[in-house]
Motif scaffolding. Structure first.
Motif, PDB file in Angstrom:
ATOM      1  N   MET A 119       1.066  -1.331   0.107  1.00  0.00           N
ATOM      2  CA  MET A 119      -0.160   0.140   0.046  1.00  0.00           C
ATOM      3  C   MET A 119       0.319   1.462  -0.094  1.00  0.00           C
ATOM      4  O   MET A 119       0.496   2.397  -0.403  1.00  0.00           O
ATOM      5  N   ILE A 120       1.729   1.379   0.649  1.00  0.00           N
ATOM      6  CA  ILE A 120       2.877   2.465   0.882  1.00  0.00           C
ATOM      7  C   ILE A 120       3.601   2.573  -0.246  1.00  0.00           C
ATOM      8  O   ILE A 120       3.300   3.722  -0.542  1.00  0.00           O
ATOM      9  N   SER A 121       4.185   1.689  -1.340  1.00  0.00           N
ATOM     10  CA  SER A 121       4.387   1.739  -2.747  1.00  0.00           C
ATOM     11  C   SER A 121       3.374   2.211  -3.824  1.00  0.00           C
ATOM     12  O   SER A 121       3.816   2.508  -4.199  1.00  0.00           O
ATOM     13  N   GLU A 122       1.542   1.117  -3.304  1.00  0.00           N
ATOM     14  CA  GLU A 122       1.541   2.282  -4.041  1.00  0.00           C
ATOM     15  C   GLU A 122       0.634   3.588  -3.996  1.00  0.00           C
ATOM     16  O   GLU A 122       0.958   4.832  -5.411  1.00  0.00           O
ATOM     17  N   PHE A 123       0.866   4.423  -2.328  1.00  0.00           N
ATOM     18  CA  PHE A 123       1.086   5.976  -2.503  1.00  0.00           C
ATOM     19  C   PHE A 123       1.934   6.479  -3.430  1.00  0.00           C
ATOM     20  O   PHE A 123       1.968   7.524  -3.551  1.00  0.00           O
ATOM     21  N   LYS A 124       2.736   5.533  -2.149  1.00  0.00           N
ATOM     22  CA  LYS A 124       4.570   6.330  -3.556  1.00  0.00           C
ATOM     23  C   LYS A 124       4.444   6.605  -5.407  1.00  0.00           C
ATOM     24  O   LYS A 124       4.781   7.696  -4.986  1.00  0.00           O
ATOM     25  N   ASN A 125       3.903   5.664  -5.338  1.00  0.00           N
ATOM     26  CA  ASN A 125       3.619   6.445  -7.286  1.00  0.00           C
ATOM     27  C   ASN A 125       2.773   6.805  -7.587  1.00  0.00           C
ATOM     28  O   ASN A 125       3.170   8.000  -8.175  1.00  0.00           O
ATOM     29  N   PHE A 126       1.376   6.821  -6.685  1.00  0.00           N
ATOM     30  CA  PHE A 126       0.233   7.873  -7.129  1.00  0.00           C
ATOM     31  C   PHE A 126       1.567   9.474  -6.964  1.00  0.00           C
ATOM     32  O   PHE A 126       0.703   9.948  -7.772  1.00  0.00           O
ATOM     33  N   ILE A 127       1.634   9.545  -5.610  1.00  0.00           N
ATOM     34  CA  ILE A 127       2.235  10.703  -5.371  1.00  0.00           C
ATOM     35  C   ILE A 127       3.365  11.193  -6.529  1.00  0.00           C
ATOM     36  O   ILE A 127       3.496  12.744  -6.430  1.00  0.00           O
ATOM     37  N   SER A 128       4.039  10.257  -6.961  1.00  0.00           N
ATOM     38  CA  SER A 128       5.160  10.604  -7.929  1.00  0.00           C
ATOM     39  C   SER A 128       4.515  10.914  -8.729  1.00  0.00           C
ATOM     40  O   SER A 128       5.392  11.787  -9.861  1.00  0.00           O
ATOM     41  N   ARG A 129       3.788  10.621  -9.540  1.00  0.00           N
ATOM     42  CA  ARG A 129       3.293  10.697 -10.301  1.00  0.00           C
ATOM     43  C   ARG A 129       3.110  12.626 -11.656  1.00  0.00           C
ATOM     44  O   ARG A 129       2.846  12.789 -10.078  1.00  0.00           O
ATOM     45  N   GLY A 130       3.624  12.568 -12.443  1.00  0.00           N
ATOM     46  CA  GLY A 130       3.390  13.768 -12.843  1.00  0.00           C
ATOM     47  C   GLY A 130       2.101  15.036 -12.575  1.00  0.00           C
ATOM     48  O   GLY A 130       2.596  15.790 -12.530  1.00  0.00           O
ATOM     49  N   ASN A 131       1.139  14.225 -12.897  1.00  0.00           N
ATOM     50  CA  ASN A 131      -0.338  15.338 -13.060  1.00  0.00           C
ATOM     51  C   ASN A 131      -0.662  15.459 -11.096  1.00  0.00           C
ATOM     52  O   ASN A 131      -1.182  16.601 -10.708  1.00  0.00           O
ATOM     53  N   VAL A 132      -0.148  14.595 -10.248  1.00  0.00           N
ATOM     54  CA  VAL A 132      -0.665  14.964  -8.909  1.00  0.00           C
ATOM     55  C   VAL A 132       0.112  16.206  -8.729  1.00  0.00           C
ATOM     56  O   VAL A 132      -0.202  17.342  -7.841  1.00  0.00           O
ATOM     57  N   VAL A 133       2.180  16.389  -8.491  1.00  0.00           N
ATOM     58  CA  VAL A 133       2.744  17.328  -8.809  1.00  0.00           C
ATOM     59  C   VAL A 133       2.242  18.286  -9.174  1.00  0.00           C
ATOM     60  O   VAL A 133       2.306  19.940  -8.371  1.00  0.00           O
ATOM     61  N   ASP A 134       1.790  18.815 -10.411  1.00  0.00           N
ATOM     62  CA  ASP A 134       1.607  19.771 -11.768  1.00  0.00           C
ATOM     63  C   ASP A 134       0.097  20.031 -10.664  1.00  0.00           C
ATOM     64  O   ASP A 134       0.249  21.459 -10.792  1.00  0.00           O
ATOM     65  N   LEU A 135      -0.357  19.446 -10.147  1.00  0.00           N
ATOM     66  CA  LEU A 135      -1.988  19.674  -9.863  1.00  0.00           C
ATOM     67  C   LEU A 135      -1.253  20.763  -8.282  1.00  0.00           C
ATOM     68  O   LEU A 135      -2.157  21.658  -8.167  1.00  0.00           O
ATOM     69  N   ALA A 136      -0.411  19.941  -7.505  1.00  0.00           N
ATOM     70  CA  ALA A 136      -0.381  20.730  -5.829  1.00  0.00           C
ATOM     71  C   ALA A 136       0.354  22.021  -6.523  1.00  0.00           C
ATOM     72  O   ALA A 136       0.445  22.908  -5.670  1.00  0.00           O
ATOM     73  N   VAL A 137       1.270  22.593  -7.235  1.00  0.00           N
ATOM     74  CA  VAL A 137       1.912  22.861  -7.974  1.00  0.00           C
ATOM     75  C   VAL A 137       0.535  24.352  -8.452  1.00  0.00           C
ATOM     76  O   VAL A 137       0.756  25.451  -7.801  1.00  0.00           O
ATOM     77  N   GLY A 138      -0.118  23.877  -9.131  1.00  0.00           N
ATOM     78  CA  GLY A 138      -1.062  24.673  -9.522  1.00  0.00           C
ATOM     79  C   GLY A 138      -1.734  25.793  -8.134  1.00  0.00           C
ATOM     80  O   GLY A 138      -1.998  26.623  -8.268  1.00  0.00           O
ATOM     81  N   VAL A 139      -2.339  24.275  -7.366  1.00  0.00           N
ATOM     82  CA  VAL A 139      -2.650  24.991  -5.985  1.00  0.00           C
ATOM     83  C   VAL A 139      -2.834  25.859  -5.065  1.00  0.00           C
ATOM     84  O   VAL A 139      -2.802  26.937  -4.814  1.00  0.00           O
ATOM     85  N   ILE A 140      -0.972  25.182  -5.459  1.00  0.00           N
ATOM     86  CA  ILE A 140      -0.200  26.794  -4.579  1.00  0.00           C
ATOM     87  C   ILE A 140       0.147  28.040  -4.926  1.00  0.00           C
ATOM     88  O   ILE A 140       0.112  28.828  -4.745  1.00  0.00           O
TER      89      ILE A 140
END
Length: 122
Positions: free
Chosen positions: A1-22
């Motif tokens: 489960m932790i590796s799945e979360f790590k894969n999810f959070i390290s995807r470009g879309n999530v990072v792009d979304l976080a940057v957009g929100v900030i």
């Protein structure tokens, strides 16, 4: 489960979304300051030095902060206008990029075939 979360959070879309929100939050703070410190006083000059943030409607013990609501509407309109301009600029840039792309050989051949078929049908 932790590796799945790590894969999810390290995807470009999530990072792009976080940057957009900030960036969106920072931009909202700038627009709020622009509205409160520049637009409201400017409108106050034309409307007799009215401070929108102090306009309050009191009914019984309830206070309705109408001026704050007006400031928020102005903030929204400014943000919406800037987003509109950004989208318009992006669309213009994308269209310009599409025009500069040369057609592939396959597309040229297909156009030639189309033109020949049109001549035969006439």
């Amino acid at each position: 489960m932790i590796s799945e979360f790590k894969n999810f959070i390290s995807r470009g879309n999530v990072v792009d979304l976080a940057v957009g929100v900030i960036i969106g939050a920072a931009f909202t703070a700038v627009v709020k300051s622009f509205t409160e410190n520049l637009i409201s006083p400017l409108l106050g000059v034309f409307l007799g030095k009215v401070d929108f943030s102090k306009i309050v409607l009191t009914i019984g013990s309830a206070q309705f902060k109408v001026g704050t609501f007006i400031n928020d509407i102005i903030n929204f309109l400014i943000i919406a206008f800037v987003v509109f301009l950004m989208i318009k600029a992006i669309n213009k840039f994308v269209k310009k990029q599409e025009k500069t792309v040369a057609p592939s050989k396959e597309e040229e051949y297909l156009k030639d075939i189309r033109d020949l078929l049109e001549k035969q049908s006439e």
